[in-house]
Design a protein around this motif. Sequence first.
Motif, mmCIF file in Angstrom:
data_model
loop_
_atom_site.group_PDB
_atom_site.id
_atom_site.type_symbol
_atom_site.label_atom_id
_atom_site.label_comp_id
_atom_site.label_asym_id
_atom_site.label_seq_id
_atom_site.Cartn_x
_atom_site.Cartn_y
_atom_site.Cartn_z
ATOM 1 N N UNK A 76 -16.263 59.027 -56.914
ATOM 2 C CA UNK A 76 -15.550 58.297 -56.234
ATOM 3 C C UNK A 76 -14.953 56.705 -57.157
ATOM 4 N N UNK A 112 -12.336 58.019 -59.259
ATOM 5 C CA UNK A 112 -11.085 58.382 -58.803
ATOM 6 C C UNK A 112 -10.786 57.110 -57.975
ATOM 7 N N UNK A 113 -10.917 56.048 -58.215
ATOM 8 C CA UNK A 113 -10.902 54.889 -57.150
ATOM 9 C C UNK A 113 -9.771 54.934 -56.172
ATOM 10 N N UNK A 139 -6.393 56.456 -54.722
ATOM 11 C CA UNK A 139 -5.602 57.826 -54.754
ATOM 12 C C UNK A 139 -4.042 57.157 -55.243
ATOM 13 N N UNK A 197 -2.894 58.089 -58.955
ATOM 14 C CA UNK A 197 -2.750 59.168 -59.478
ATOM 15 C C UNK A 197 -1.848 59.406 -60.572
ATOM 16 N N UNK A 239 0.561 65.297 -60.345
ATOM 17 C CA UNK A 239 0.667 65.876 -59.007
ATOM 18 C C UNK A 239 1.776 66.307 -58.607
ATOM 19 N N UNK A 267 -8.149 69.941 -63.692
ATOM 20 C CA UNK A 267 -8.771 68.830 -63.175
ATOM 21 C C UNK A 267 -8.850 68.658 -61.672
ATOM 22 N N UNK A 268 -9.758 68.177 -61.177
ATOM 23 C CA UNK A 268 -10.046 67.915 -59.828
ATOM 24 C C UNK A 268 -10.000 66.255 -59.589
ATOM 25 N N UNK A 269 -9.047 65.650 -59.162
ATOM 26 C CA UNK A 269 -9.076 64.438 -58.549
ATOM 27 C C UNK A 269 -9.413 63.490 -59.791
ATOM 28 N N UNK A 317 -4.631 72.667 -60.646
ATOM 29 C CA UNK A 317 -4.090 71.729 -59.668
ATOM 30 C C UNK A 317 -2.581 71.644 -59.622
ATOM 31 N N UNK A 334 -6.210 62.656 -48.005
ATOM 32 C CA UNK A 334 -6.836 62.811 -49.264
ATOM 33 C C UNK A 334 -8.399 62.996 -49.251
ATOM 34 N N UNK A 387 -10.693 61.306 -50.375
ATOM 35 C CA UNK A 387 -11.319 60.141 -49.674
ATOM 36 C C UNK A 387 -11.577 60.093 -48.588
ATOM 37 N N UNK A 409 -14.088 61.863 -47.162
ATOM 38 C CA UNK A 409 -15.141 61.514 -47.182
ATOM 39 C C UNK A 409 -15.542 60.382 -46.368
ATOM 40 N N UNK A 431 -8.963 71.803 -51.784
ATOM 41 C CA UNK A 431 -7.592 71.543 -52.042
ATOM 42 C C UNK A 431 -7.573 71.331 -53.517
ATOM 43 N N UNK A 432 -6.501 71.600 -54.116
ATOM 44 C CA UNK A 432 -6.167 71.300 -55.499
ATOM 45 C C UNK A 432 -5.391 70.127 -55.811
ATOM 46 N N UNK A 433 -4.781 69.616 -54.754
ATOM 47 C CA UNK A 433 -4.116 68.431 -55.188
ATOM 48 C C UNK A 433 -4.727 67.251 -54.087
ATOM 49 N N UNK A 434 -4.801 66.314 -54.770
ATOM 50 C CA UNK A 434 -5.284 64.996 -54.044
ATOM 51 C C UNK A 434 -4.545 64.798 -52.658
ATOM 52 N N UNK A 435 -3.288 64.878 -52.911
ATOM 53 C CA UNK A 435 -2.519 64.576 -51.588
ATOM 54 C C UNK A 435 -2.130 65.653 -50.715
#
Lengths: 338, 575
Positions: free
Chosen positions: A40, A43-44, A46, A49, A54, A71-73, A127, B534, B536, B539, B554-558
Amino acid sequence: MSTPLEHDYIGLAETSSMERSSEKLSSSSSSSIPSIEDKTSKTANDTCLNLKETELRLGLPGSQSPERKLSLFGQDLETNDKSNGFAGSPLKNLVSGAKRGFSDAIDGSNGKWVFAMNGKSDVELAKGAALASPRVGLDSKTNSQQAKTSVSVMKEVVGVPQSPKPVQDKNNLVPPVNDHAIAPASKAQVVGWPPIRSFRKNSMASNLAKNSDEGAGCLYVKVSMDGAPYLRKVDLKTYNNYMEFSSALEKMFSCFTIGQCNSSGLPARDGLSESRLMDLLHGSEYVLTYEDKDGDWMLVGDVPWEMFTDSCRRLRIMKGSEAIGLAPRAMEKCKNQN
Amino acid sequence: MESSELKRSKDSVNSCESARRSSFPDEVLERVLSLLKSHRDRSSVSLVCKDWYNAERWSRTHVFIGNCYSVSPEIVARRFPRIRSVTLKGKPRFSDFNLVPENWGADIHAWLVVFAAKYPFLEELRLKRMAISDESLEFLAVSFPNFKALSLLSCDGFSTNGLAAIATHCKNLTELDIQENGIDDIGGSWLSCFPESFTTLEVLNFANLTSDINFDALEKLVGRCKSMKVLKLNRSVSLEQLQRLLVNAPQLAELGTGLFSQELTIREYEELESALSNCKNMHTLSGLWDATGIYLTALYLACTHLTFLNLSYAALQSVELAKLLAHCPQLKRLWVLDTVEDKGLEAVGLNCPLLEELRVFPADPFDDEIVHGVTEAGFVAVSFGCPRLHYVLYFCRQMTNAAVATIVQNCPDFTHFRLCIMNPGQPDYLTNEPMDEAFGAVVRTCTKLQRLSVSGLLTDLTFEYIGRYAKNLETLSVAFAGRSDWGMQCVLGGCPKLRKLEIRDCPFGNAALLSGLEKYESMRSLWMSACNVTMNGCRLLAREMPRLNVEARGGMPRHLSLLSEMLGTRQTENH
């Protein structure tokens, strides 16, 4: 702060260090999961990014966007780093508070969800690379008999307002999620839309073939051309080979093609159409494609004529620029002729 | 069952004191409660007091589990010792549309193992969106000697071999209902597996299968199962074969034909017509694959008492439908393809005053080059003629706010309103405005609304309306709609009875997701995909609600898919 506790209710998961018995439902454990915290913190936000990462882009089936790291996050997956104390795939961490059994949540053999196509290792999630087949929305698993076909579920690429580059490619949908976006100009093939169950879709698909006015000795299919205001219907049974077919099409659509049509008897290869069709439509960079029984879009000319008429459901004369991945050679020819 | 007897007397001892206080002996209470069928009523009953809780659990014979991950089979078995019938639902509904990865889960096997140990006298199993293998089907077939009814809807993972196992071993089978599954259709020999001595089948539905079946075996089976009430054939059964079956089964109440198109002689046609009209009890008719005008006439005499007509596999034109409907005055439920167009729907309005449910499916959902199908006019026409309409599923390519307002004015009793404007985010085609007012009218006028699917161009206003007015709404489906978190927050803050919320491709993010913490306690499930949630956010959600089953991929955070499954029915745990 209570941390999510992972339970395995169903008892299906194999041994995993993260399992708990289902009896401990209501107890919230104080055991922390430090590795999640570590991730976490890395990846502080969002918001920080990497926008480029993205960015939503297209790739051919089986390809991989060269600039993208897997990569993931923000975490590089390729190292497959286990030093954080993960029992297995990093994916497990993402399943916070997973009350489902682990082996349910993480497919052990594939470990992947969306990007299942390349047969790569578990931890790779391409991704953002929407690996598109042109007919994404049509559920290429049209054959309900293949219940276990490995899925290539295409993650629909949404034109999120704040993304830096709007998705160009027509094969990904750009639905207007706000009133600034206009309705998609061309067909939007979206996964799972309209919401119709597979069985019905497949039944209709075979209906479509039948409803191409198929009587004794007739096989009418629709022919559409990008940019033309209306479609035509042709009876495939009235032609015996690709040559006859292509000249008929040429006559039908000549009014729509831009640029000169060079119909001065270019040498045609035996039985084979591809160059001929390209020739007749040359200068306008069109490619003749068809949808087959499986719902896939194919280039006309690859298979013997009889096989083509058997499996062709409808035709589309598409702009060469949209035929990427479908007709690379055609594109080259196109360029060469210009 | 010794352990349960011991347990029971232990319960009695414990409630001995309360028994003195209560006026009912346990046995009487149990007897009374055994008459309760609705699982919601039973849930309420079980919350009254400890006595009632116990009486209820001992008298319950059917358990409904809306989300297979909300509880474990062991817990179910511990609480309800006398179950004979189980209904289980697994995957999220969007798995029907390929939004859920394969091998996601919802496997029945672990349940079967527990059931085999705790409910050896299990009689019925009804599964929806579960994964079930041939091995599991075989295990089922041999583990429960009293097994009577198997119903599989939208399941996958099995083949016709599994069906063969059921046919072979289940000596007391009364129901085999295989609907719209992802079945590996290897062949029709499974039908031959029913032994010659087997006569108890009442419901047989294999319309889902595409391969040819052994007609000889089927004919004999139907011939000897005199109690058969429901027979739904697959496409491979011809008209001529249908006639032969019907001659031996005039008692049928529900018929699903096979292919309804074949070259018939006049004599054969008349025989068919006669066989159909001899089914005096027939109230449901489906199948009718590829039915065309000529053969539909054979149905006319059989339709007099029909209440449910499923034409969704027959691409009828408007005139054909009109002629057919003239013979169906009692119709309550009608499913059609949009090939009937608005004119066909006008005929519905004219001929079916008792209509309660209408479903219009798109014949060609991915072809939007030519505009055809049904429009708002057809829907409006039906609403004028069918005031009792309360369930609608309508796929169309254009709609207006005004039309929907008219529709709900004519039919204020909607309980299920599912409108699918097929082009995502399409506005009112006349005014170019969003479709907010349409759905506002729906939720304001239809106070009994339980299920709503929205579509078209929608701002947050739609969701304000929904949150404010939809007091009885339980299921909401949203796609390509909304402008901001506020929309979803409105829904989560309103809609007191909300149970299932499924959202795809909407700009709802973490703030919206996290605004529903209280709401999730009383919901069965939430699905969000291709939204702005997201990892986060997920979580955080999981952290805030430790009893919540949160799954995110997911593959994308958003753009994450969040599937959150609630520890639903509170009463099935912690006891």
